[in-house]
Motif scaffolding. Structure first.
Motif, mmCIF file in Angstrom:
data_model
loop_
_atom_site.group_PDB
_atom_site.id
_atom_site.type_symbol
_atom_site.label_atom_id
_atom_site.label_comp_id
_atom_site.label_asym_id
_atom_site.label_seq_id
_atom_site.Cartn_x
_atom_site.Cartn_y
_atom_site.Cartn_z
ATOM 1 N N UNK A 44 0.916 -0.978 0.105
ATOM 2 C CA UNK A 44 0.017 -0.068 -0.008
ATOM 3 C C UNK A 44 0.950 1.376 0.396
ATOM 4 N N UNK A 45 0.483 2.211 -0.389
ATOM 5 C CA UNK A 45 0.941 3.692 -0.542
ATOM 6 C C UNK A 45 1.154 3.859 0.692
ATOM 7 N N UNK A 46 0.179 4.091 2.033
ATOM 8 C CA UNK A 46 0.076 4.397 3.507
ATOM 9 C C UNK A 46 1.538 3.857 3.782
ATOM 10 N N UNK A 47 1.867 2.644 3.387
ATOM 11 C CA UNK A 47 3.552 1.426 3.913
ATOM 12 C C UNK A 47 4.693 2.463 3.555
ATOM 13 N N UNK A 48 4.595 3.094 2.113
ATOM 14 C CA UNK A 48 6.077 3.196 1.592
ATOM 15 C C UNK A 48 5.989 4.700 2.157
ATOM 16 N N UNK A 49 4.692 5.622 2.874
ATOM 17 C CA UNK A 49 5.316 6.452 3.565
ATOM 18 C C UNK A 49 5.510 6.805 4.871
ATOM 19 N N UNK A 50 5.224 5.844 5.891
ATOM 20 C CA UNK A 50 5.651 5.111 6.818
ATOM 21 C C UNK A 50 7.059 4.616 6.793
ATOM 22 N N UNK A 51 7.611 4.894 5.593
ATOM 23 C CA UNK A 51 8.794 3.972 5.417
ATOM 24 C C UNK A 51 10.017 5.233 5.298
#
Length: 546
Positions: free
Chosen positions: A360-367
């Motif tokens: 998901x995009x949100x996981x990319x933002x977290x990292x």
């Protein structure tokens, strides 16, 4: 690196957690592992022809025209796994219009996925990264033979992979000084960890670099068990991992004390004094020993955060903030990149991050604080970010097999075995108990031989922030409530006993200390460790009031 393996390589892998210094064979100097232990790279390279590139270019430009965007392909860069097309849009074209078409572009090019950089940092162009029809794998040995790796001055240099232009990408952990790795299962995270560890083992003897490996999954770091680079046995128990990190904080403080006594500011200056052949006034009257760098590798951070989030987060923060000067570096990895695992405190102290493919995009933002990792291809395709203005770099990670790792470890084990600085990380005993002693004070005996309900090792009198103190009756009342409802919840104690959150939390901590409930597990209730009926009967015999 090119040394020949000694004859002892054929010996069996040694058993046992480690040996004493007297048991080591010190007659022979340590030899670095040769590159012959690694699998040779496959020479067959697949590259798109000039005609294929022209065909994709024409299709890409036509797709943009179909959506009313005038643009031309200015440059094409072909990498091992993906090819980047640099698009120059016509004046007046908004970049956002191009980025919104990534699904349409992927369909037009018949690609698994495309990643759009809008704009490319430092260029007046938009980058569209398209997967190659036939990818080229990047092998660890090929990069280990490169001059960029062999001549790197840092003791903590490691191989990451190849850049988009096909150049070796070698990083320095000492300069980062800590690293966060995250990605979905099967995206290449474990291979990356092995590449980091393998890079250090290839270039550094055990007296120059030490490691602490924390592996809650119990299988990822098994091959490194008992190698002489380890500062302790591989930590596989999640409950011991917080204690291992706490010990590392204490060791960090001891190192700072050593630096202060010599009058230097960092590990490099300290080791320069140690290795100085000439008399040095800072070393006068002291028996100084070389201070090796330490790399702490945690394979699954999420498991530790579930067991003891507060302790893990606090110790990671202290090491990340202070340990660089004394040569201690963190490598944290997780396959669950959520805000509950990669908290704001951890992210703030680990600016260097590697993102593998996520769902998901949100996981990319977290990292990496931006989208992009969701469009990666897996199998070692990664984004490396240092938090700078240049944005993350796309790298194809180097592949090192389990067989190569095992051969490296066996070669090293044939020469030396581990001499551990710390052998176990058992939880600290309560102040009221000593090894082999019975509980001290406050024991309540109901007259039955051998049965004691001891509360003497618990500290009563502090309410954890409320005005009323805690007493033994209140503790028993809370224990009865938990056991009767079969649910270890702070909110249950707070609601039923009509007390504040701080006192309820303190009571729960005391029950954990007494062995009634397990450690904190995030949003899940704590585990009840005793038999509820049996313990309730013991409470009744001791006259506990409800």
């Amino acid at each position: 690196i090119g040394a020949k393996p000694p004859e002892r390589l054929a010996s069996a892998r040694p058993n046992g957690p480690g040996v004493k210094q007297a048991e080591l064979n010190l007659a022979r100097p340590y030899e670095l592992p040769p590159l012959d232990l690694l699998d040779p790279p496959r020479r067959a390279e697949h590259k798109m022809s000039h005609e294929e590139i022209l065909e994709i270019t024409a299709r890409l430009e036509q797709t943009l025209r179909d959506f009313g965007i005038e643009a031309t392909v200015a440059q094409v860069t072909q990498g091992p796994v993906i090819t980047r097309f640099e698009i120059r849009p016509a004046p007046g074209v908004k970049v956002a219009r191009i980025t919104s078409l990534h699904h349409d572009i992927a369909m037009a090019l018949r690609a698994k996925s495309v990643r759009i950089l809008a704009p490319i940092p430092g260029k007046a162009a938009v980058g569209i990264e398209v997967p190659n029809p036939k990818p080229n794998f990047v092998f660890f040995r090929e990069l280990a033979q490169s001059e960029a790796f062999k001549s790197h001055p840092s003791p903590l240099a490691f191989i990451l992979g190849k850049t988009l232009s096909g150049e070796p990408h070698v990083l320095d952990l000492a300069a980062m000084p800590h690293l966060l790795i995250a990605g979905a299962t099967g995206s290449g995270k474990s291979v990356c960890l092995n590449a980091i560890i393998g890079s250090i083992l290839l270039r550094q003897p055990p007296d120059k670099v030490k490691m602490m490996l924390i592996d809650p999954k119990r299988v990822e770091f098994k091959l490194y068990d008992a190698i002489p680079h380890l500062i302790s046995p591989v930590v596989t128990d999640s409950r011991k991992a917080p204690n291992a990190l706490a010990w590392m904080v204490e060791h960090m403080e001891e190192r700072y004390q050593q630096l202060a006594e010599v009058g230097v500011r960092n590990i490099d200056a300290y080791n320069a004094v140690v290795l100085d052949d000439k008399p040095n006034r800072k070393a006068m009257g002291r028996e100084l020993k070389y201070m090796p760098h330490i790399v702490v590798v945690i394979d699954e951070l999420a498991d530790l955060m579930m067991v003891a989030k507060a302790d893990v987060e606090e110790n990671v923060q202290r090491i990340a903030q202070m340990a660089r000067a004394v040569g201690i570096h963190l490598v944290l990895a997780t396959q669950r990149p959520s805000v509950k695992v990669i908290t704001g405190v951890i992210k703030a102290n680990l600016p260097a991050r590697i993102a593998f493919q996520v769902s998901q995009r949100v996981d990319s933002r977290v990292i990496i604080d931006q989208m992009g990792a969701e469009a990666l291809l897996g199998n070692g395709d990664l984004l490396f970010s240092t938090g700078g203005a240049q944005g993350p770099a796309r790298i194809q990670g180097a592949f090192i097999s389990d067989g190569e790792v095992e051969r490296l470890a066996n070669f090293i084990l044939a020469q030396e075995k581990a001499v551990y600085l710390k052998t176990d990380f058992q939880p600290k005993r309560s102040k009221g108990k000593a090894d082999g002693d019975e509980p001290i004070g406050g024991g309540l005996d109901d007259g039955d031989e051998g049965e004691t309900l001891s509360l003497g090792d618990l500290s009563f009198g502090g309410g954890g922030g409320d005005d009323e103190p805690l007493d033994e009756d209140l503790f028993r009342q809370a224990a009865r409530l938990i056991l009767q409802n079969r649910k270890a919840s702070v909110s249950l104690i707070q609601r039923r006993m009509k007390i504040g959150f701080a006192r309820a939390g303190r009571l729960m901590d005391m029950m954990e200390q007494a062995g009634i409930v397990g450690p904190y597990r995030g949003s899940k209730p704590r585990e009840i460790l005793v038999d509820p009926q049996e313990y309730l009967a013991r409470l009744d015999r001791h006259g506990a009031a409800v």
